[in-house]
Design an enzyme around this catalytic site. Structure first.
Site, short mmCIF file in Angstrom:
data_model
loop_
_atom_site.label_atom_id
_atom_site.label_comp_id
_atom_site.label_asym_id
_atom_site.label_seq_id
_atom_site.Cartn_x
_atom_site.Cartn_y
_atom_site.Cartn_z
CG HIS A 57 -1.52 0.77 0.52
ND1 HIS A 57 -3.44 1.04 0.02
CD2 HIS A 57 -2.29 2.18 1.66
CE1 HIS A 57 -4.14 2.00 0.50
NE2 HIS A 57 -3.34 2.85 1.52
CG HIS A 104 -9.83 3.71 2.81
ND1 HIS A 104 -11.04 4.25 4.06
CD2 HIS A 104 -9.25 3.81 2.93
CE1 HIS A 104 -10.49 4.54 4.75
NE2 HIS A 104 -8.93 4.34 4.05
#
Length: 757
Positions: A57, A104
């Protein structure tokens, strides 16, 4: 605020071995690399730092090599891709547009409301951290089949409410978006949020730290235990135990964010700051390391000074917390009181936690005791973070797709029934159930409130005059799954086509790349092909990539059977500039009698269409017809027609084909159409096929000749379909009903599905 060192905190200072590294998600070779960088065995705090910063990430370790092949230069580009909190393009007259899209997904999969809400908050912070005021939000959402799956309805209810509650309270309008449904997204919904803002080019704030002796401040909310190791959580597959990671989901406060926005923009009007960065993934450690590495400096940070809202937080928890509504600010020495006064005015924390230092070292202290010492450069993307090249393998289904031919399925006897049923598909039907939960009119600058267009249109009041922005998000994951290279080009081209249909000039792209596990060779092949296709299309259409987000691990690992990955979904966010908002073109039919023309090449193609999947139940087919050069010509002609005010409406042909395009153009003003299909093509392909590079436009009869002259010069195929009617829908002289009938079906589908518990 914590002021004592607990026994547990002392234990965190002991050397941490390979077993701990593995539990934190680090590979054995990465652990050895960390020991080499430090020249010793890391303690637990340091290992936690590397675990977060070297997660997929944050580090993009499996994607950065390919991402660097994307076009990153253009006449309007003001910041190098990935070097600031958001992309930045010049929109003229001393103004710039900051925009970015991020995912998200994992948080939304296990806690849809907060997962989506904090996604909205985070992406808006990326914009105003640069000194830009957010003026528009968009979102791209993917869910499972809401007509059969209670879990998918739960996801959708939570995500939509989370986006609405946070965005409405924060006060930025939602100007556009897209929603798509497929069983592959059942466990892994995709929640991609985009924000767009404007800033004076001489007021842009950089995400940089420099100047030894300058103080470092944390501003905004207090730090809690929410979101700890959120970056690591986003860098692994969803499994049956993922609910155990629920504490990794952040909790948002939109009212606090509104205060932070106003304080930040007030601060931006001064010259008291060196740089500023949002605390998103990996929290304090991410902001301190990235800002320091960019400025070629270090920092001394005293973690006991960080305002906390929970007792007994340990140093690594403070470092890695992803609590929302916080930012790191490097202030010019001697200007501290001025900065504090601004945040005091807005009743926000503004606490000095450290100092910029010479060299490259980040040193973190707890009550004077060093608890972690690491080189900033070793943590960041493009620095010491690892970079990998993964194995690629073309999936067998690609060859299977290529075997499909249209003559394998019959033309339906009752095209009217098929046409009306297509409007009931959740992928085609009205998304009003979703959009009515969003505030689309706050700030009163949304130019599409009563006149919808193919892209969201916002008046740039700050810039004065008549300048506007056109914004859109686009991607059809089914196309990309069928052919990742072509599907990615289509995603970029459809975004540009939507911008061009309004009359605006596309000027830049941000992307959110959603894929399965990169260690799966077939997934990585999809990713590599998508990057190649996206790059080719962006170069051809003059839309450089300004930045974005990669979200891997969007797949479910089951106890039995293979992992289930989502369709490769490279969501494209695009911004265009409209110099005269009065020349904007909407998608709605304007008047009875206007001529209806189809621009672009039509073929017998029904591949990958909603019609083929829904009516014929065919899941395997190639991507629809696409030609990049034809796209370029079409977009240019559309913009010229809008500029010359020769068309009264424009709407691109995409999901659902020509039939859906015509119905969507008729509904806003309750008008119908009388059209003829091309006798040389299959009628179902002409009406429902999703071949690309096409748009429907309407022309007043007095402008027909001038319109045709422009189209001929642009070398774009053009046929007269028919004309706008008062409300009747006629195809090949057959009465298909009235626009009111179509509207009833179109608007009922999703509310009926969501009424189920």
């Amino acid at each position: 605020m914590s002021t004592t060192t607990s026994p547990a905190a002392h234990a965190d200072l002991q050397p941490a071995g390979l077993d701990i590294a593995k539990k934190l998600g680090l590979l054995p070779e990465e652990y050895e690399q960390i020991k080499t960088i430090l020249g010793r065995t890391p303690n637990f705090n340091e290992l936690s730092i590397y675990s977060a910063m070297w997660s997929e990430h944050c580090s993009y370790k499996n994607s950065i090599r390919l991402l660097k092949t994307l076009p990153r230069s253009g006449a309007r580009l003001l910041a190098e891709a990935g070097q600031e909190n958001a992309g930045l393009v010049d929109i003229g007259d001393g103004w710039a547009c900051a925009f970015k899209i991020e995912s998200h997904n994992h948080p939304s999969a296990i806690e849809p409301y907060q997962g989506a809400a904090t996604g909205v908050g985070g992406i808006n912070r990326d914009i105003f951290t640069m000194g830009a005021r957010p003026i528009a939000q968009l979102n791209s959402l993917r869910f499972g089949d809401i007509t059969t799956e209670a879990r998918s309805r739960w996801h959708m209810r939570g995500v939509v409410k989370g986006i609405g509650d946070y965005g409405n309270a924060f006060g930025v309008p939602v100007l556009g978006g897209e929603v798509y449904f497929d069983p592959c997204y059942t466990t892994n919904p995709l929640v991609n949020a985009m924000s767009v803002g404007v800033v004076r080019t001489d007021k842009v704030i950089s995400a940089i730290s420099e100047g030894p002796g300058n103080p470092v401040f944390i501003v905004g909310s207090s730090t809690g235990k929410d979101g700890i190791h959120g970056a690591s959580f986003a860098s692994k597959d969803i499994t049956g135990s993922s609910m155990d990671d629920l504490p990794a989901v952040q909790v948002g406060d939109p009212f606090m964010e509104k205060l932070l926005l106003e304080a930040t923009l007030e601060l931006a009007e001064t010259d008291a700051i060196i740089g500023m960065q949002d605390m998103g993934a990996a929290g304090i450690i991410c902001s301190t390391s990235e800002m320091s590495a960019k400025g070629g400096c270090g920092m001394d940070v005293h973690l006991e000074h960080v305002p906390t809202r929970q007792e007994g937080m340990r140093p690594w928890e403070i470092l890695l917390s992803e609590s929302q509504e916080r930012m790191l600010v490097v202030v010019k020495k001697g200007r501290e009181a001025e900065v504090k006064a601004i945040f005091d005015k807005w009743d926000l924390n503004c606490v000095e936690i450290g100092t910029v230092t010479k060299g490259d070292t980040l040193r973190f202290f707890w009550n004077g005791e060093p608890v972690a010492t690491v080189p900033a450069e070793s943590l960041v993307l493009g620095g010491g973070a690892p970079v990998y090249t993964r194995e690629e393998k073309e999936p067998a289904y690609i060859a299977e797709n290529a075997r499909f031919k249209p003559d394998m399925v019959p033309v339906p006897d009752d095209l009217k029934a098929v046409a009306m049923d297509l409007l009931a598909s959740p992928n085609i039907a009205s998304k009003r159930w979703i959009t009515e939960q969003y505030d689309t009119m706050v700030r009163t600058l949304n130019m599409g409130t009563n006149a919808p267009a193919d892209a969201g249109l916002v008046l740039l009041k700050e810039a004065g005059g008549k300048k506007g922005l056109a914004v859109t998000v686009d991607c059809n994951g089914r196309y990309v799954h069928a052919d990742p290279y072509t599907g990615a080009m289509i995603a970029v081209s459809e975004a540009a086509r939507n911008i061009s249909c309004t009359g605006a000039e596309p000027c830049g792209v941000t992307n959110c790349l959603n894929f399965g596990n990169p260690y799966d060779p077939e997934v990585y092949w999809q990713f590599a092909q998508v990057i190649r296709g996206m790059g080719d299309a962006c170069r051809a259409l003059g839309t450089p990539v300004t930045g974005g987000n990669v979200s891997f691990y969007n797949q479910t690992v089951k106890e039995q059977g293979p992992a289930v990955a989502v369709f490769p979904t490279p969501t494209i966010g695009m911004v265009g500039v409209l110099d005269d908002i009065d020349k904007r073109v909407g998608l709605a039919f304007r008047a009875k009698g206007d001529l209806i023309f189809l621009l672009g090449r039509s073929t017998d193609d029904i591949a990958c269409s909603e019609y083929l999947v829904r009516h014929h139940l065919v899941q395997r087919s190639p991507a629809p017809y696409f030609d990049l050069r034809e796209e370029q010509a079409l977009h240019q002609v559309l913009r010229e027609l809008c500029q010359q005010q020769l068309i009264t409406a424009a709407h691109d042909v995409s999901d659902g084909g020509l039939w859906t395009t015509l119905v969507e153009m008729g509904m806003p003003n309750g008008l119908g159409f009388d059209v003829l299909t091309d006798s040389e093509l299959r009628p179902d392909a002409f009406m429902f096929g999703e071949g690309q590079g096409r748009a429907v436009v309407t022309v007043h009869v007095d402008n027909e000749n001038e319109f045709l002259d422009h189209v001929r010069v642009g070398s774009v195929p053009c046929i007269l379909l028919g004309h706008v009617t008062k409300g009747k829908l006629v195809v090949d002289d057959e009465h298909f009903g009235f626009i009111a009938d179509a509207r009833a079906i179109y608007e009922a589908a999703i509310p009926e599905a969501m009424a189920e518990q």
